[in-house]
Write a protein that holds these residues in place. Structure first.
Motif, mmCIF file in Angstrom:
data_model
loop_
_atom_site.group_PDB
_atom_site.id
_atom_site.type_symbol
_atom_site.label_atom_id
_atom_site.label_comp_id
_atom_site.label_asym_id
_atom_site.label_seq_id
_atom_site.Cartn_x
_atom_site.Cartn_y
_atom_site.Cartn_z
ATOM 1 N N THR A 65 -19.747 -4.146 -1.931
ATOM 2 C CA THR A 65 -19.093 -3.840 -0.681
ATOM 3 C C THR A 65 -19.826 -4.733 0.358
ATOM 4 N N PRO A 66 -21.130 -4.054 0.755
ATOM 5 C CA PRO A 66 -21.808 -4.811 1.941
ATOM 6 C C PRO A 66 -22.131 -6.327 1.888
ATOM 7 N N TYR A 67 -21.756 -6.840 0.749
ATOM 8 C CA TYR A 67 -21.932 -8.402 0.403
ATOM 9 C C TYR A 67 -20.511 -9.172 0.781
ATOM 10 N N LEU A 68 -19.524 -8.525 1.177
ATOM 11 C CA LEU A 68 -18.254 -8.991 1.277
ATOM 12 C C LEU A 68 -17.717 -9.063 2.716
ATOM 13 N N PRO A 69 -17.200 -10.388 3.208
ATOM 14 C CA PRO A 69 -16.722 -10.363 4.691
ATOM 15 C C PRO A 69 -15.478 -9.749 4.860
ATOM 16 N N LEU A 70 -15.392 -8.391 5.135
ATOM 17 C CA LEU A 70 -14.300 -7.702 4.882
ATOM 18 C C LEU A 70 -13.317 -7.648 6.294
ATOM 19 N N PRO A 71 -12.128 -7.562 5.965
ATOM 20 C CA PRO A 71 -11.453 -7.461 7.195
ATOM 21 C C PRO A 71 -11.602 -6.351 8.420
ATOM 22 N N ASP A 72 -11.267 -6.734 9.446
ATOM 23 C CA ASP A 72 -11.742 -5.655 10.521
ATOM 24 C C ASP A 72 -10.607 -4.580 10.766
ATOM 25 N N THR A 73 -9.745 -4.493 9.908
ATOM 26 C CA THR A 73 -8.832 -3.423 10.020
ATOM 27 C C THR A 73 -8.454 -3.093 8.904
ATOM 28 N N ARG A 74 -7.902 -1.701 8.818
ATOM 29 C CA ARG A 74 -7.465 -0.979 7.606
ATOM 30 C C ARG A 74 -6.136 -0.442 7.600
ATOM 31 N N PRO A 75 -5.334 -0.343 6.716
ATOM 32 C CA PRO A 75 -3.935 0.503 6.694
ATOM 33 C C PRO A 75 -4.015 1.844 6.745
ATOM 34 N N PHE A 76 -2.918 2.381 7.272
ATOM 35 C CA PHE A 76 -2.759 3.594 7.100
ATOM 36 C C PHE A 76 -1.351 3.876 6.598
ATOM 37 N N ARG A 77 -1.406 4.715 5.540
ATOM 38 C CA ARG A 77 -0.156 4.988 4.610
ATOM 39 C C ARG A 77 0.247 6.379 4.767
ATOM 40 N N TYR A 78 1.492 6.494 4.993
ATOM 41 C CA TYR A 78 2.315 7.789 5.310
ATOM 42 C C TYR A 78 3.353 7.914 4.139
ATOM 43 N N LEU A 79 3.326 9.058 3.595
ATOM 44 C CA LEU A 79 4.435 9.373 2.599
ATOM 45 C C LEU A 79 5.266 10.635 3.002
ATOM 46 N N ILE A 80 6.431 10.491 2.762
ATOM 47 C CA ILE A 80 7.636 11.255 3.120
ATOM 48 C C ILE A 80 8.392 11.624 1.802
ATOM 49 N N HIS A 81 8.464 12.662 1.263
ATOM 50 C CA HIS A 81 9.529 13.017 0.150
ATOM 51 C C HIS A 81 10.684 13.670 0.364
ATOM 52 N N THR A 82 11.726 13.294 -0.133
ATOM 53 C CA THR A 82 12.942 13.742 0.058
ATOM 54 C C THR A 82 13.733 14.016 -1.430
ATOM 55 N N SER A 83 14.321 14.929 -1.328
ATOM 56 C CA SER A 83 15.172 15.412 -2.682
ATOM 57 C C SER A 83 16.502 14.677 -2.549
ATOM 58 N N LEU A 84 16.896 13.801 -1.691
ATOM 59 C CA LEU A 84 18.135 13.139 -1.565
ATOM 60 C C LEU A 84 18.078 12.105 -2.689
ATOM 61 N N PRO A 85 19.323 11.665 -2.974
ATOM 62 C CA PRO A 85 19.291 10.382 -4.175
ATOM 63 C C PRO A 85 18.917 9.189 -3.312
#
Lengths: 291, 291
Positions: free
Chosen positions: A199-219
């Motif tokens: 990891t420290p040897y990689l030119p990484l992106p400046d931003t990271r994504p955020f993930r949000y999960l919502i569960h529903t019992s609807l079809p």
């Protein structure tokens, strides 16, 4: 055997991380996209379940890298050459796993060398570490010359590869070619430690994504029209809307984007519209758990 | 809700298996090679662990089909079109999994139709089964017209697809294009049942491979020279020799070929040469167990 366990553990220095040093992608460029090439007959014939690609997928997501493709191919020179060239052309960060041991079916280093028109060359530092490591193993010390040659194939790299030592206690380095393609072993525990070490040897992106999960019992079909509208509405904000049904257990809706506050705001709307609830973001592989 | 559980289970006839009927690959031809295309952002971003490809790998091995390639790609029309065309050109049996639900990110049927220059068309028999199925679900019965349209996308197939109903209790059929490419859902339990159901409709090879596994605690480099010689010696017999190290737990040697008696004979030699023992062939993913 006892001397080997009593001796202090062998350590070697890691390759220094260039503080503002050369970026293999070019000044100021960052990794955006990635691909994984999993090499091994044993995956294709079902003997072995590949876990490295899922580990890599999570790794990329957490670092803000978009993994675009995973390919599993045979221990076959033509296949490796074709895939390695194509992936290096198309993506910013490419990894291979598998095929770097001492036996006849381990042809990754040689095939990658061929893909980028380089001869193979023994790496002196790797040989030194490999030999020191072997000196601690009585079952390796008395090998025949043929067995030694087989072992030293693991230090026979494409000539222009960067040889990066990412762990003080692991003699295997990560070879990087074309500033992009990094060669890893297939053994999962070793793969994971080396990837984390890289990891420290990689030119990484400046931003990271955020993930949000919502569960529903609807079809799923009941929430489809709303999700289609939402997807269109959020396109300009680069927020991705996903929908993943669980058989007879409802649907998990996923929102992914960079602005956490905005994702949470949309998330509240989704909860209302699909009669859902927010679920655990770290356990998204099975039945969702409430947060 | 109670009426839905009290009604007898819905069943529909399977598509008849042509006894000596048309072979989609052409008279007398059998499936030799296969490829799997796993479609889904959720695999690439690490949310979901793909298990379908390993199931398919084992399925192919058991039936004597050589699985040549697994690719995981995004829910992206261009990627699906490119991969589907290339795989149909290169292999005898191609499957896709994922992307056939009712939501905006389910684009597999439409993308495959595009890949083979066909319009989309509702399949009447699928609509009939889908509707009958829905009539048993109160949460679907009162859907709006938009929700119904979303649901019926799951019966909107490439016009020239063969629509094969492989299970009496599953309304989802398997669509087959070009006699080769079979479209499956991503949900693992459904994928597995549909794949098993498809078997009688495939022109399968006449022979199946036999796999023999031998475990040794010797280092891989110590057995490498012998395995290289063995590999060369067995090439004319089309017996494949594999070697799979387990970190600090020795090596599993694999012999694969069609002649079981011959494989067992070679196996005895390998046991002697590598100081190994025969291990369980059904538990080859982790630490080997003696047979």
């Amino acid at each position: 055997m006892s001397t080997s366990t009593e001796a202090p553990p062998l350590t070697f220095p890691k390759t220094p991380v260039p503080p503002n040093g050369p970026n293999p992608l070019g000044e100021g460029k960052k990794i955006k996209t990635a691909a994984a090439l999993v090499i091994g007959d044993e995956i294709l014939n079902g003997k072995t379940k590949d876990t490295n690609s899922n580990f890599f997928a999570k790794y990329c997501f957490e670092l803000g890298i978009e993994l675009k493709r995973i390919e599993v191919i045979a221990d076959d020179e033509d296949e490796i050459v074709e895939a390695a060239r194509r992936m290096v052309k198309n993506y910013d960060f490419v990894i291979t796993t598998g095929g770097i041991g001492p036996t006849h079916d381990d042809i990754t280093y040689a095939s990658i060398a061929k893909a980028f028109n380089q001869p193979l060359k023994y790496d002196e530092e790797t040989l030194k570490r490999l030999t020191a490591h072997a000196s601690r193993r009585p079952d390796i010390q008395n090998q025949t010359p043929e067995q030694k040659v087989a072992r030293e194939r693991m230090a026979l790299f494409p000539e222009n590869a960067e040889v990066i030592f990412v762990g003080e206690d692991i003699w295997v380095p990560v070879c990087r070619l074309e500033g992009k393609l990094c060669i890893f072993p297939g053994i999962p525990s070793l793969f994971q430690r080396l990837l984390a070490g890289l990891t420290p040897y990689l030119p990484l992106p400046d931003t990271r994504p955020f993930r949000y999960l919502i569960h529903t019992s609807l079809p799923e079909s009941s929430i489809a029209p709303y999700l289609t509208t939402l997807h269109e509405r959020l396109k300009p904000e680069k927020i991705r809307v996903g929908s993943y049904p669980l058989l007879r257990l409802g649907v998990t809706v996923s929102l992914i984007g960079e602005d956490e506050a905005r994702i949470r705001e949309i998330g509240e709307e989704v909860v209302r519209e699909v009669q859902g609830k927010v679920v655990d973001q770290t356990d998204a592989t099975g039945t969702p758990k409430p947060v």
